[in-house]
Design a protein around this motif. Structure first.
Motif, PDB file in Angstrom:
ATOM      1  N   GLU A 131      24.232 -26.516  -5.530  1.00  5.37           N
ATOM      2  CA  GLU A 131      24.124 -27.921  -5.948  1.00  5.37           C
ATOM      3  C   GLU A 131      24.269 -28.063  -7.464  1.00  5.37           C
ATOM      4  O   GLU A 131      24.833 -29.038  -7.933  1.00  5.37           O
ATOM      5  N   TYR A 132      23.734 -27.078  -8.216  1.00  2.00           N
ATOM      6  CA  TYR A 132      23.862 -27.164  -9.675  1.00  2.00           C
ATOM      7  C   TYR A 132      25.326 -27.160 -10.067  1.00  2.00           C
ATOM      8  O   TYR A 132      25.762 -27.921 -10.910  1.00  2.00           O
ATOM      9  N   GLU A 133      26.060 -26.255  -9.440  1.00  2.00           N
ATOM     10  CA  GLU A 133      27.458 -26.123  -9.814  1.00  2.00           C
ATOM     11  C   GLU A 133      28.251 -27.360  -9.394  1.00  2.00           C
ATOM     12  O   GLU A 133      29.104 -27.843 -10.136  1.00  2.00           O
ATOM     13  N   GLU A 134      27.930 -27.887  -8.213  1.00  2.00           N
ATOM     14  CA  GLU A 134      28.628 -29.095  -7.752  1.00  2.00           C
ATOM     15  C   GLU A 134      28.386 -30.249  -8.715  1.00  2.00           C
ATOM     16  O   GLU A 134      29.302 -30.999  -9.044  1.00  2.00           O
ATOM     17  N   ALA A 135      27.119 -30.382  -9.152  1.00  2.00           N
ATOM     18  CA  ALA A 135      26.797 -31.481 -10.062  1.00  2.00           C
ATOM     19  C   ALA A 135      27.622 -31.365 -11.324  1.00  2.00           C
ATOM     20  O   ALA A 135      28.169 -32.355 -11.816  1.00  2.00           O
ATOM     21  N   SER A 136      27.749 -30.153 -11.847  1.00  2.00           N
ATOM     22  CA  SER A 136      28.487 -29.966 -13.079  1.00  2.00           C
ATOM     23  C   SER A 136      29.968 -30.269 -12.889  1.00  2.00           C
ATOM     24  O   SER A 136      30.590 -30.942 -13.704  1.00  2.00           O
TER      25      SER A 136
END
Lengths: 278, 279, 252
Positions: free
Chosen positions: A163-168
């Protein structure tokens, strides 16, 4: 049965106590005879002349470890990012077992290759009288800590929630920006633990270094023959007489090394504890 | 512009560093095999060094290695599994558990040269074992103990609580429950621990050099002379040939054998580890 | 009516062999809230994620047909995806703030797009947090870790983070489904406020929510767009029998 199992547990604790007690008991006498200050900060180690100063050994160990970290950590970190995030699965599946092979190769084998390849190469490139040097030791150590840096950092990077990477990415960051600015910071305690373990491994290595560092107790310089804390013990362990001051001084070196290792362990526990709290 | 530069630098670093790692791997494996494989022959593996015939053989080193593995495992396995069972199944006192776990972590982090020192003073001198394979093996027991404790503990933790409750519910005693239910379902983890321990023993050199001796001669392993056997394992033999004899072709042949052993040990461990994960 | 900001024409989407979207034709108007509804697996989230190309991350996807943003093909080969995603922001189902400070979370996007000046960043951070109706709650702890916030606050922070890059369209993928009713209603109010400045597309499994906040509703079923129109009309007089069955709760 419970008694028996408890006993097994007790024995494990007992061993640590035993090692600590033995190291202290056998390390203290020489320090008392030589004097703590003269032992730790004396610049000359010469058993023949009854001079036992280990400052060159301590500094060599610190410089050597620092050098190995400076070379090994960036290479290991970027390789880990590549393996965890960028590499196609097929490529990663070839490199990963090869890295764990690298981790399992006995240290004398590294020493051997260092002796036969690295040392002559350094002698030729840098026009040295002999290639056995701190530099050779640093390179060998860097190679030896590489696998643990890679595999531990990779594990930490893979544990970063998607999810962190998707948000970025959804904010318009590129994949690389995401890996370096979001994934790596999120994995920082795992990566820090990898580095600390690498430090532990580098400062404790003896055999590989013994084969490439030249083993003269000089003050450290990159192209000079040097002696580490570990090799300081190993070089003279077989040639010192039981009960002699020389033998006792070797145990004192062991005590100093043990102290460094405990310091590193405490630091590692701190890093891991902070990770748990996050 | 700035972003393009960032992107390019990042890419160069990622690919560059991976290339360095991969190149290093290829070089190490290739170089060792290339220089070492040629010297490996049946005679090399099955005879001792003979000055008269001018031949080199590493059978004594192989035998010594096997002996050290067996003896150290025989002692460390029950101790380690026992400690792990205690930690996961019996221990109530939190502080004591923390002490054991701290102890085993500490043991795992201690460099082998320190084990060598302790082995020399404890087993060789204080217990009067001299420099023997037995003294070496006993020193290694302390060294591999944490490996076995940790991997047994991990697999014990994966045994579902319901198994234990099921067995206890049927009226079996705690030890009976552990013996019939818990240990059998964590056998994979125990075996993995053993393999990793074997890996450490095979790769160890500093400890054995100072506690077990460096002789390349054939030792007698007959029961009454067992305690006196003393000699080099494969890694120590490698050191001996490289550093003291400057006979690099033999050293590289031993290195190649060690490399192959490492491959075998690693694949066995990862095979079992994978099986463990699936179950 | 103005030209639509997003427009799909005969859009097909495949995950490997799975035909996840079938022949979708849909025009999304500017400064509106458009709700995508339908049972699980109907393709509503897939459609949402084709708009900012988040589906690119999955291996083996294929897009056929036309999908345009302000008249330009989203899947054109020379499309700059980072630029597209800067213009089309996204808020996810689970709040996913980065494990860094509140300030750094909001500043992440602008920094990525090249804004370094401290004063400018401060302005953007404050404005975005105000726009996301969370400024008063966090203004005294901007340097604290964002993971210390409550779930509802985290989600509003994520909205602020998305707003900080000044997007044009905001996609919200079931953004309230992980939250409690009070946080949900705060985010619904916020969303209605935001449509003045942004075009918003939401995916929701909550039909009351669609009725409460959306202007247009699209009903998806098994990868097909069954019905699309004004929310009020669709929920009072659905044209398709399947839409009626779904909104009256006969399946889903």
């Amino acid at each position: 049965m419970q008694v028996l199992f408890t006993l097994c547990g007790l024995i494990a604790v007992g061993f640590v106590l035993l090692i600590t007690i033995y190291l202290v008991i056998s390390g203290i006498p020489a320090i008392r005879k030589i004097g703590l200050f003269r032992f730790l900060f004396g610049k000359t180690w010469a058993a023949g002349q009854n001079q036992y100063g280990i400052l060159p050994l301590i500094l060599t160990s610190l410089y050597g470890t620092a050098g190995a970290i400076v070379i090994g950590v960036p290479i290991g970190f970027f390789t880990a990012v590549f393996l965890a995030k960028v590499a196609p699965r097929k490529v990663a599946n070839v490199i990963r077992p090869a890295v764990s092979l690298l981790a399992g190769i006995p240290s004398v084998v590294y020493g051997l290759v260092g002796m036969c390849v690295l040392v002559p190469a350094l002698r030729n490139w840098l026009h040295l009288p002999a290639g056995d040097s701190l530099l050779a030791a640093i390179i060998v150590l860097a190679v030896m800590i590489l696998p643990s840096i890679i595999s531990l950092s990779e594990t930490a990077l893979e544990a970063v929630p998607r999810e962190y990477e998707e948000a970025s990415l959804a904010l318009g960051a590129t994949k690389l920006e995401t890996y370096f600015r979001v994934s790596a910071p999120a994995a920082k305690s795992g990566i820090a633990a990898a580095v600390v373990l690498g430090i532990g491994r580098a400062i404790g290595e003896a055999m590989a270094i013994m084969m490439v560092a030249g083993n003269v107790a000089n003050m450290p310089a990159l192209t000079r023959s040097v002696r580490f804390l570990t090799t300081g013990i190993s070089i003279e362990l077989n040639y010192s007489q039981d009960g002699s001051l020389q033998r006792q001084a070797l145990f004192s070196i062991g005590l100093v090394l043990f102290f460094f290792i405990m310091l590193i362990n405490a630091f590692l526990n701190l890093v891991l504890k902070r990770e748990k709290e996050d | 512009m700035r972003r393009k530069l960032y992107e390019m630098t990042g890419r160069i670093l990622l690919y560059g560093c991976t290339a360095i790692t991969a190149g290093l791997l290829l070089f190490l494996i290739g170089y060792i095999l290339l220089r070492g494989a040629g010297g490996i022959s049946w005679r090399f593996l099955s005879t001792a060094e003979s000055v008269i015939h001018g031949t080199v053989g590493i059978l004594p080193a192989i035998k010594n290695t096997v002996f050290v593995i067996l003896v150290s495992l025989m002692a460390a396995l029950p101790l380690g599994v026992g400690a792990a069972v205690y930690l996961t199944e019996y221990a109530r006192n939190r502080r004591f558990v923390a002490a054991i776990e701290f102890a085993s972590e500490t043991l795992a982090g201690i460099p082998s040269i320190i084990y060598a020192l302790v082995g020399v003073i404890l087993f060789c001198t204080a217990l009067k074992l001299q420099k023997t394979l037995l003294a070496g093996s006993l020193t290694l027991v302390i060294m591999i103990l944490p490996t076995i404790i940790r991997s047994t503990q991990e697999s014990l933790k994966t045994v579902p609580q319901s198994y234990r409750e099921g067995a206890l519910g049927l009226g079996s005693g705690k030890w009976h429950m552990i013996r019939t239910v818990v240990l059998p379902s964590s056998i994979d983890g125990i075996v993995t621990g053993c393999i990793l321990a074997v890996g450490r023993v095979v790769g160890e050199s500093a400890v054995l050099m100072y506690t077990a001796g460096m002789s390349m001669a054939m030792q007698s392993f007959s029961p009454n002379r067992l305690a006196g056997a003393s000699g080099a394992t494969l890694t120590v033999a490698l050191y001996h040939y490289a550093k003291e004899n400057a006979d690099f072709s033999v050293a590289f042949s031993i290195a190649a054998i060690l490399l192959i052993l490492t491959v075998i040990i690693n694949s066995a461990a990862s095979f079992l580890g994978g099986k463990l994960k699936r179950s | 009516m103005d030209a639509p900001i997003l427009s799909a024409r005969n859009l097909d989407f495949y995950y490997g062999e799975t035909h996840a979207l079938k022949d979708i034709c849909l025009d999304i108007p500017e400064h509106n809230i458009t709700a995508l509804i339908g049972p699980s697996g109907c393709g509503k989230s897939t459609f949402l994620r084709t708009i900012n190309r988040m589906n690119d991350l999955i291996e083996g996807v294929k897009v056929i047909g036309s999908l345009t943003y302000r008249g330009e093909e989203i899947y054109a080969p020379d499309r700059d995806v980072t630029d597209l995603r800067k213009n089309i922001g996204m808020v996810f189902q689970k709040p996913n703030p980065f494990p860094m400070s509140i300030y750094d979370n909001v500043a992440y996007g602008p920094r990525t797009h090249g804004i370094r000046a401290k004063a400018k960043l401060d302005d953007i951070v404050e404005q975005s947090l105000r726009d996301a109706a969370i400024w008063d709650e966090v203004k005294d702890r901007l340097k604290k870790n964002a993971l210390g916030l409550s779930g509802g606050q985290q989600q509003r922070l994520c909205i602020a983070r998305a707003l900080a890059v000044r997007p044009d369209v905001l996609l919200m993928d079931e953004s309230t489904s992980a939250l409690d009713p009070i946080s949900t209603s705060k985010i619904e109010d916020l969303t209605m406020e935001l449509k003045k400045a942004y075009t918003i597309v939401i995916v929701t499994h909550n039909m009351q929510q669609a009725v409460r906040i959306s202007d247009k509703t699209a009903f998806f079923l098994l990868g097909e767009l069954i019905e699309f129109g004004d929310t009020e009309k669709m929920f009072s007089q659905p044209e398709d029998k399947r839409t009626e069955d779904y909104i009256t709760g006969r399946f889903g």
